[in-house]
Structure formats: C-alpha cells, structure tokens
Design an enzyme around this catalytic site. Structure first.
Site, PDB file in Angstrom:
ATOM      1  N   TYR A   1     -10.558   1.292  10.525  1.00 43.58           N
ATOM      2  CA  TYR A   1     -11.861   1.698  10.041  1.00 43.58           C
ATOM      3  C   TYR A   1     -12.192   0.639   8.871  1.00 43.58           C
ATOM      4  O   TYR A   1     -13.242   0.976   8.301  1.00 43.58           O
ATOM      5  CB  TYR A   1     -11.727   3.019   9.280  1.00 43.58           C
ATOM      6  CG  TYR A   1     -10.796   3.498   8.515  1.00 43.58           C
ATOM      7  CD1 TYR A   1     -10.586   3.069   7.253  1.00 43.58           C
ATOM      8  CD2 TYR A   1      -9.507   4.297   9.116  1.00 43.58           C
ATOM      9  CE1 TYR A   1      -9.564   3.217   6.370  1.00 43.58           C
ATOM     10  CE2 TYR A   1      -8.409   4.498   8.288  1.00 43.58           C
ATOM     11  CZ  TYR A   1      -8.328   3.884   6.993  1.00 43.58           C
ATOM     12  OH  TYR A   1      -7.468   4.389   5.906  1.00 43.58           O
ATOM     13  N   LYS A   2     -11.320  -0.261   8.899  1.00 41.45           N
ATOM     14  CA  LYS A   2     -11.477  -1.314   7.859  1.00 41.45           C
ATOM     15  C   LYS A   2     -12.332  -2.577   8.545  1.00 41.45           C
ATOM     16  O   LYS A   2     -13.393  -2.255   8.750  1.00 41.45           O
ATOM     17  CB  LYS A   2     -10.486  -1.858   7.147  1.00 41.45           C
ATOM     18  CG  LYS A   2      -9.645  -0.747   6.397  1.00 41.45           C
ATOM     19  CD  LYS A   2      -8.303  -1.085   5.998  1.00 41.45           C
ATOM     20  CE  LYS A   2      -7.975   0.073   5.033  1.00 41.45           C
ATOM     21  NZ  LYS A   2      -6.423   0.049   4.716  1.00 41.45           N
TER      22      LYS A   2
ATOM     23  N   PHE B   1       0.805  -1.150  -0.015  1.00 44.93           N
ATOM     24  CA  PHE B   1      -0.007   0.107  -0.109  1.00 44.93           C
ATOM     25  C   PHE B   1       1.012   1.194   0.054  1.00 44.93           C
ATOM     26  O   PHE B   1       1.689   1.361   0.656  1.00 44.93           O
ATOM     27  CB  PHE B   1      -1.089  -0.217   1.140  1.00 44.93           C
ATOM     28  CG  PHE B   1      -1.995   1.023   1.308  1.00 44.93           C
ATOM     29  CD1 PHE B   1      -3.374   0.636   0.727  1.00 44.93           C
ATOM     30  CD2 PHE B   1      -1.782   2.338   1.500  1.00 44.93           C
ATOM     31  CE1 PHE B   1      -4.219   1.694   0.560  1.00 44.93           C
ATOM     32  CE2 PHE B   1      -2.666   3.114   1.581  1.00 44.93           C
ATOM     33  CZ  PHE B   1      -4.170   2.910   1.189  1.00 44.93           C
TER      34      PHE B   1
ATOM     35  N   ASP C   1       2.299  -4.647   8.828  1.00 40.51           N
ATOM     36  CA  ASP C   1       1.017  -4.036   8.647  1.00 40.51           C
ATOM     37  C   ASP C   1      -0.163  -4.842   8.562  1.00 40.51           C
ATOM     38  O   ASP C   1      -0.330  -5.573   7.682  1.00 40.51           O
ATOM     39  CB  ASP C   1       1.324  -2.958   7.413  1.00 40.51           C
ATOM     40  CG  ASP C   1       0.151  -1.916   7.524  1.00 40.51           C
ATOM     41  OD1 ASP C   1      -1.125  -2.366   7.935  1.00 40.51           O
ATOM     42  OD2 ASP C   1       0.312  -0.898   6.838  1.00 40.51           O
TER      43      ASP C   1
ATOM     44  N   ARG D   1     -12.613  -5.169  -6.794  1.00 37.08           N
ATOM     45  CA  ARG D   1     -12.206  -5.656  -5.416  1.00 37.08           C
ATOM     46  C   ARG D   1     -13.569  -5.903  -4.645  1.00 37.08           C
ATOM     47  O   ARG D   1     -14.378  -5.265  -4.527  1.00 37.08           O
ATOM     48  CB  ARG D   1     -11.421  -4.957  -4.723  1.00 37.08           C
ATOM     49  CG  ARG D   1     -10.697  -5.438  -3.446  1.00 37.08           C
ATOM     50  CD  ARG D   1      -9.737  -4.557  -2.947  1.00 37.08           C
ATOM     51  NE  ARG D   1     -10.320  -3.334  -2.302  1.00 37.08           N
ATOM     52  CZ  ARG D   1      -9.633  -2.546  -1.432  1.00 37.08           C
ATOM     53  NH1 ARG D   1      -8.524  -2.811  -0.970  1.00 37.08           N
ATOM     54  NH2 ARG D   1     -10.247  -1.391  -1.005  1.00 37.08           N
TER      55      ARG D   1
END
Ligand SMILES: *Cc1c(COP(=O)(O)O)cnc(C)c1O
Length: 411
Positions: A221-222, A125, A196, A370
């Site tokens: 927040y995921k 990312f 991560d 996705r």
C-alpha cells in the site's frame, strides 16, 4: 542561484513520467507528499475492482475457476517480483508485511539451525522487531534479537548470527543500506539475509538476485499504490525452496489443497508460503498499482525522485532556512530512498498546519517531518507550492494555533 516557480514548471514539462499523473485519482488542490505511507489510487483500481465485484455477483463460487482467482496471489506476486529483481516463481503476494516477516524469519531460522542470533537495527520499523520478538518467544529455543546502529551494522554481523533482518530504506530517515555489500557480509559470516522492502519496492531499483538475498518481504500500500491495507509480498530465493518449511502451514500452501488430506504436505516452490484463501478484491486493486509501476521505468522513477529531493532540499534552504529545520536524511543521494526528513522542535503542529493547507506529509515521533516523493504522480511545481505554504505557515506562526497542537491517533 535561486529556484523559481517557472523553473519548476519547466522541470514538469520536461518530465518523461508526467502523463502517469492522469492515471490516478487525486483530490484537486492537494499536494500529496505521503505516498510512501499510503499510495494514491490508480483509476484502473476502481474499474478493475468493479469488474471483480460484478464477477462475484454473477459467477459466485465458479469465479475461482473461470476468472482464475485461485492463483491471483501468484500472478500478482510474479509481477512484483519483476520490480525487485526476483527470478521466476520466487515471489507471492498475500498476508500483511508483519505476517510475511514472521513467515520469512521463521523459515530462515529453520535453515540456519545451529545459530541463535537475529541481528537487526534499533531504529527498524517497530512491527518488524515486535514480530521477531514474538517468534523468538514462541520458538522457545533461546534465540536473541540483537540490535545495532546502521553505521555499526557490518561489524555487528558476527559468526553467531543466524539471520540479518534489515529494512532496506529506513521509514523515518530514508537512509538506505547497500544491499549487495551487506548481503555479501552476511553470507561471508554464515548468516542468511532477510530484507524488508516496504519503502523500496516501486521507489528505488532493487535487484535481489544480483544481491543474492535469501528472503525479502514488502508492503503493497506504499509505493505500489495497492490501497489501504493492501496485501504484502514475500520473496524466497529458489535455492531455499526445497528445504524451507512454512511455519504457518495453511491449506493454500498444501500441495493438494482440494484433496482435503488430514495432514500437511507442502507445495513445491514459493507456493508453499501461501497460507489461507487469497483476498481477491484487494489483490485486484494491488495488481492495478503494480501494473502502473511496471509500465514506468524504474530508472526514470529513481532519476525523478532524486531530482525531486534535490529541488525540495534546495527550496527548503532557500525559503525556510531561518526557521530551524534540520535535515535528518543522509546528505548523499545514493544513501537515500524516496523521501526527505527534517527535524523540528515543533514538528507536530507544523505538520498539522501544513495538512490544514492541503500539503500532506507526515510526522514521525519524536520530531520528524517526513516528505515522500512519488514520481508517478507528483510534480515539481507542487514542490514549489508546498514550500511556499510552509514558509507562510512559519512566517505568520499560524502553526502555533491551538487546533494544530491536538494529537490524532494516526499520525
Ligand atoms: C509500513 C511498514 C510495515 C507495515 O506492516 P503492516 O503489517 O502492513 O502493518 C512493516 N515494516 C516496515 C519496515 C514498514 O515500513
């Protein structure tokens, strides 16, 4: 063997997690396959945040003491720690994932001072790579960010590497590293390991203690359903606590913040990795999401997530095989997080057409569609309906309408 909608309904009836859906606010008719980007809202988040607003209004500054706001970041961190196999007092919540990456990487580099290489993945990312670049530039000690492909990672861990910095589950493809094996290789070569967990925490079983990880960070927040821009988290193995030095030496990491001393003295333990005043309202919303995760069993979650991926892939093969979708996630479920990706030359307008029909997935450049599976609130029948809508969009070519080709800022 064909899968029918009735088969999916039967899977929903047999699902041990099905009651969790009622604990979330979800817009009717929407099929949400993007909880890996922004998790849904727990009903409890609304009530608990309302309580904190009430406390703020009534108790003003005394709330820091009477409602123990002062150590909320440690309490929420401890709860997240239980989801990722951390020991007691090894995790705190706060700051963003990007900031925590900076803090953890700086601490790790300082603990391995003779080496100058940070090893990561080319397809990591981007913010992780950007933060590493910025830190290296700032340190001015000749560090190098070296990037390798996932298949070559183990070989790329050579004995000049200071820190191996990897995202456990790749945000685009869902590909998942073998955490224990990579960590062991890093240690065998004298490197520290920083994971991560942005797409892992709350999505797949993680055991940082068993793996022997040195540092980890992740996102609120995921899959943790903490709300837009929720505080992130940072883990540091206890064996590093005494020696690690916070690069962002703020007063909340001071051993006596309210002594107002002119010079920094770090707190003991993970507390020293805090920086400034914790965001109490956001931490309260995050805690509601984390509490729900702790109520569910991560093995049930993983079992359902794998089944959902299997059903979704089977439905795509059954209903949409002639439309040019190419699977872009690893075929082996053991090497995948909680998402499936497909490559398609018209990926962007197809995703826009899906979203217009209330099937919410997302698009990742250059051509990836996705679909994330969030077993706490996603059902199997919804997967059936999502693929039926996709088939309709492809058959009628409704994806090719001009409005679906326009680009948005957030994809
Ligand atoms: C989502 C995500 C981030 C997000 O970072 P923010 O600081 O919250 O914007 C960082 N790293 C990875 C691997 C991610 O998946």
């Amino acid at each position: 063997l064909t899968l029918t909608r009735a088969d999916c309904e039967a899977l929903d009836r047999a699902d041990p997690l099905r009651l969790f859906r009622d604990r979330f606010v979800l817009p009717p008719g929407t099929i949400y396959l993007d909880g890996n980007s922004l998790g849904a809202m727990p009903i409890a988040a609304r009530t608990r945040v309302a309580e904190v607003m009430e406390q703020w209004g009534t108790d003003l500054i005394s709330g820091w003491n009477v409602h123990s706001w002062i150590d909320l970041h440690e309490r929420v961190g401890a709860k997240i720690g239980r989801l990722i196999g951390a020991g007691e007092g090894e995790t705190i919540a706060g700051d963003s994932t990007s900031i925590n990456l900076f803090k953890a990487l700086a601490a790790a580099l300082q603990l391995n001072p003779k080496r100058r290489v940070v090893l990561s993945e080319r397809d990591n990312f981007p913010t992780d790579l950007y933060m590493a670049e910025g830190l290296i530039r700032h340190l001015g000690q000749g560090h190098e960010l070296r990037l390798a492909a996932p298949d070559e990672m183990a070989d790329a861990i050579t004995d000049d590497v200071a820190v191996v910095m990897l995202t456990h589950v790749n945000y685009r493809t869902g590909r998942m590293y073998e955490m224990d094996a990579i960590t062991a290789t890093a240690h065998a070569k004298g490197a520290l390991m920083l994971w991560d967990l942005a797409h892992s925490a709350g999505a797949v079983p993680v055991d940082l203690s068993r793996a022997g990880a040195d540092f980890a960070i992740g996102c609120g927040y995921k899959f943790l359903n903490g709300g837009p821009g929720a505080p992130a988290f940072l883990y540091a193995a206890r064996r590093h606590h005494a020696a690690m030095q916070p690069v962002l030496s703020g007063w909340f990491g001071h051993c006596a913040p309210f002594a107002f001393e002119p010079s920094y003295r770090p707190a003991d333990g993970i507390a020293k990795m805090a920086v400034g005043t914790p965001p109490i309202i956001s931490l309260t919303a995050l805690e509601a999401g984390v509490d729900l995760m702790l109520e569910a069993s991560i093995d049930d979650l993983r079992g359902k997530s794998l089944k959902q991926a299997e059903v979704f892939a089977a439905l795509i093969a059954q209903e949409a095989s002639s439309f040019g979708f190419h699977a872009a996630s690893p075929g082996d479920p053991a090497q995948r997080g909680s998402q499936l990706c497909y490559e398609h030359e018209n990926g962007w307008p197809i995703m826009r057409a899906l979203i217009a029909r209330k099937v919410i997935g997302d698009f990742r450049s250059p051509g990836i569609l996705r679909f994330g599976f969030t077993p706490l609130y996603l059902g199997f029948t919804e997967l059936w309906d999502a693929v039926a809508i996709l088939r309709d969009i492809m058959t009628t070519r409704s994806w090719d309408k001009p409005e679906h080709h326009a680009r948005a800022r957030v994809t």
